[in-house]
Design a protein around this motif. Structure first.
Motif, PDB file in Angstrom:
ATOM      1  N   GLN A 291      22.410  46.974  47.192  1.00  0.00           N
ATOM      2  CA  GLN A 291      21.840  45.647  48.441  1.00  0.00           C
ATOM      3  C   GLN A 291      20.835  46.712  49.892  1.00  0.00           C
ATOM      4  O   GLN A 291      20.196  47.071  50.576  1.00  0.00           O
ATOM      5  CB  GLN A 291      22.706  45.093  48.949  1.00  0.00           C
ATOM      6  CG  GLN A 291      22.001  44.203  49.478  1.00  0.00           C
ATOM      7  CD  GLN A 291      23.067  42.713  49.808  1.00  0.00           C
ATOM      8  OE1 GLN A 291      23.771  42.300  48.508  1.00  0.00           O
ATOM      9  NE2 GLN A 291      23.276  42.155  50.606  1.00  0.00           N
ATOM     10  N   GLY A 292      21.806  47.782  50.274  1.00  0.00           N
ATOM     11  CA  GLY A 292      21.621  48.485  50.692  1.00  0.00           C
ATOM     12  C   GLY A 292      20.184  50.110  50.779  1.00  0.00           C
ATOM     13  O   GLY A 292      19.842  49.910  49.873  1.00  0.00           O
ATOM     14  N   GLU A 293      20.192  50.519  51.666  1.00  0.00           N
ATOM     15  CA  GLU A 293      19.032  51.463  51.976  1.00  0.00           C
ATOM     16  C   GLU A 293      18.837  52.688  51.484  1.00  0.00           C
ATOM     17  O   GLU A 293      18.534  53.088  50.571  1.00  0.00           O
ATOM     18  CB  GLU A 293      18.066  51.804  53.481  1.00  0.00           C
ATOM     19  CG  GLU A 293      17.850  50.824  53.706  1.00  0.00           C
ATOM     20  CD  GLU A 293      17.941  51.821  55.221  1.00  0.00           C
ATOM     21  OE1 GLU A 293      17.647  52.565  55.903  1.00  0.00           O
ATOM     22  OE2 GLU A 293      17.468  51.005  56.850  1.00  0.00           O
TER      23      GLU A 293
ATOM     24  N   GLU B 274      26.390  55.216  51.318  1.00  0.00           N
ATOM     25  CA  GLU B 274      25.729  54.695  53.031  1.00  0.00           C
ATOM     26  C   GLU B 274      27.390  54.657  54.060  1.00  0.00           C
ATOM     27  O   GLU B 274      26.861  55.279  54.651  1.00  0.00           O
ATOM     28  CB  GLU B 274      25.854  53.000  53.190  1.00  0.00           C
ATOM     29  CG  GLU B 274      24.363  52.829  52.605  1.00  0.00           C
ATOM     30  CD  GLU B 274      23.473  51.987  52.673  1.00  0.00           C
ATOM     31  OE1 GLU B 274      22.845  51.046  53.351  1.00  0.00           O
ATOM     32  OE2 GLU B 274      24.174  50.903  52.545  1.00  0.00           O
TER      33      GLU B 274
ATOM     34  N   THR C   2      16.884  50.684  45.436  1.00  0.00           N
ATOM     35  CA  THR C   2      17.795  50.519  46.465  1.00  0.00           C
ATOM     36  C   THR C   2      16.822  49.224  47.188  1.00  0.00           C
ATOM     37  O   THR C   2      15.718  48.615  46.859  1.00  0.00           O
ATOM     38  CB  THR C   2      17.662  51.568  47.539  1.00  0.00           C
ATOM     39  OG1 THR C   2      16.371  52.086  47.477  1.00  0.00           O
ATOM     40  CG2 THR C   2      17.590  52.505  47.244  1.00  0.00           C
ATOM     41  N   GLU C   3      17.439  48.774  48.667  1.00  0.00           N
ATOM     42  CA  GLU C   3      17.217  47.226  49.495  1.00  0.00           C
ATOM     43  C   GLU C   3      16.886  46.361  48.039  1.00  0.00           C
ATOM     44  O   GLU C   3      15.222  45.372  48.428  1.00  0.00           O
ATOM     45  CB  GLU C   3      15.859  48.002  49.798  1.00  0.00           C
ATOM     46  CG  GLU C   3      16.204  48.906  50.975  1.00  0.00           C
ATOM     47  CD  GLU C   3      15.556  49.267  52.375  1.00  0.00           C
ATOM     48  OE1 GLU C   3      14.786  48.622  53.223  1.00  0.00           O
ATOM     49  OE2 GLU C   3      15.167  50.075  52.013  1.00  0.00           O
TER      50      GLU C   3
END
Ligand SMILES: Cc1cc2nc3c(=O)[nH]c(=O)nc-3n(C[C@H](O)[C@H](O)[C@H](O)COP(=O)(O)OP(=O)(O)OC[C@H]3O[C@@H](n4cnc5c(N)ncnc54)[C@H](O)[C@@H]3O)c2cc1C
Length: 404
Positions: A172-174, A178, A202-203
């Motif tokens: 879900q994150g960039e 992270e 990603t994202e």
């Protein structure tokens, strides 16, 4: 504490087993209660079992003598007893909660059934049973989707790829990992997984899992795109397992609140490991769990001046493999604040990256990928929080292994 004081420990994971062993060595008998069917094992090495590198026996922990196989369902603080699912009761003078964490299950409709059983093919990645369940289903060519790109998701994706699965990792994150890594180190992890054939998104938010006849068929993204899946791994983080403590009325914030003597709000009950919150911090890592167990063993064995004051712990991930070993270590703050000094060495051909962040004259964080020769010296400088020597350029921090 007298030698006939009954110490009962709930949870035979890393922290509980270490405490029981240390207390045994110090002459204090313990009743250790664990619900898992298997011999206690080192959870950190589960990905190596999934990858087929180790058999479950190899990661077993030295078994403590007094292990009771049962699930504790309640604590009666007045009577000082714990109740087990099989109807038995065990009395204590001192109780230790070492109940660990539960995996976070993302709120996807397809995951929930009236009997609370995950659909066939969908697995969390926390226990030996999760690992053996996954292992049974993974075959060359099987389509696997890993949801979550933190330490757990990266370890699971790599292990499944090593077993020949076609792996897609949805983060879900960039970027990957992270919490531990800066963007450059994340990129190297991403490159490493891609070289193993893992497809990374990603994202990318997962909207649901589609289940047909009780078994998973695909994973749906929020943009409507669907990925075929025979296997799904949920690696969306963990939360402390504090239900027993909370039902017993102990103070809970993020986890079970403990002081420097690892005591909860009831002086007869202590908590250690993933379930405990010390000085506002929930660690969720192995080193703090072991250090807390060691400190509590000293205290319970009568060394009244022993204290736990926190762990400055390094996150280390060793992803071994015949053709592609990959090592990384990260600690402290890996992103500089304005005014900090940063020293960085990158070797794109060898896929290595080293960076440290220095504030005033102290090391505040760093990340090493692929080349860990200096990790011992850096860890010592960081853990000791001593001022750095001013007799040379900071680059020495990255090139001199200090004899480690
Ligand atoms: C796949 C994986 C990889 C990891 N990799 C790393 C890593 O590289 N580095 C790192 O530092 N950390 C890593 N971790 C995290 C690390 O494993 C944990 O921080 C550590 O295990 C915490 O130890 P613990 O004893 O607190 O909890 P656990 O090891 O989870 O043990 C808790 C035990 O208590 C039992 N229990 C709970 N409630 C009850 C009850 N009511 N009755 C009886 N028994 C009960 C549970 O079944 C469990 O066996 C990883 C975790 C996983 C899952």
């Amino acid at each position: 504490m007298t030698s006939n004081t009954r110490v009962v420990v709930i949870g035979a994971g890393l922290a509980g087993v270490r405490l029981a062993r240390r207390l045994g060595e110090l002459g204090t008998p313990v009743t250790l209660i664990g619900e898992e069917e298997h011999r206690p094992y080192n959870r950190v090495l589960l990905a190596e079992v999934l990858a087929g590198r180790y058999s479950p026996e190899v990661i077993a922990l030295p078994a403590p003598a007094q292990l009771t196989r049962a699930r504790v369902t309640g604590i009666d603080r007045e009577a000082r007893t714990v109740a087990c699912a099989d109807g038995s009761k065990i009395a204590y003078d001192t109780l230790v909660l070492a109940t660990g964490s539960n995996p976070v299950l993302p709120p996807l409709r397809g995951l929930f059934s009236p009997d609370h059983v995950l659909p066939e093919g969908v697995h969390a990645f926390r226990t030996m049973d999760d690992c053996l369940g996954l292992s049974k289903q993974v075959r060359p060519g099987v389509k696997a989707v890993v949801i979550g790109g933190g330490l757990l998701g990266v370890s699971a994706a790599r292990a499944l790829a090593q077993r020949g699965a076609q792996v897609v990792l949805a983060q879900q994150g960039e970027r990957l990992m992270e919490r531990q890594l800066d963007p450059s180190a994340s990129k190297l992890v991403q490159r490493h997984l891609k070289n193993l054939g893992v497809e990374i998104h990603t994202e990318c938010r997962v909207r649901d899992v589609r289940v047909v006849g009780g078994a998973v068929r695909s994973v749906e993204m929020s943009d409507g795109y669907a990925l075929d899946a025979d296997l799904v791994v949920l690696a969306c983080g963990v939360h402390p397992r504090a239900g027993l403590a909370s039902n017993a009325g102990l103070e809970i914030r993020k986890g079970i609140v403990v002081d420097d003597e690892l005591r909860t709000s009831d002086p007869h009950i202590h908590a250690i490991g993933d379930c405990a919150q010390h000085d506002g911090v929930l660690y969720g890592l192995a080193t703090p769990a072991l250090e807390q167990a060691d400190a509590l063993a000293e205290l319970l064995a009568g060394r009244t001046n022993a204290r736990y004051t926190g762990t400055r712990s390094l996150t280390r991930l060793t992803l071994t493999g015949a053709h592609s070993p990959f090592d990384l270590a990260a600690f402290g703050e890996t992103e500089p604040r304005p005014g900090d000094d940063v020293v960085q060495l990158t070797d794109a051909t060898r896929g290595t990256y080293r960076k440290v962040v220095v504030r005033d004259d102290r090391l505040v964080g760093g990340v090493l990928v692929g080349e860990l020769g200096t990790v011992g010296a850096l860890a010592r400088a960081w853990e000791g929080a001593e001022p750095l020597p001013d007799d040379g350029p900071l680059l020495h921090l990255l090139t001199n292994d200090g004899g480690s």
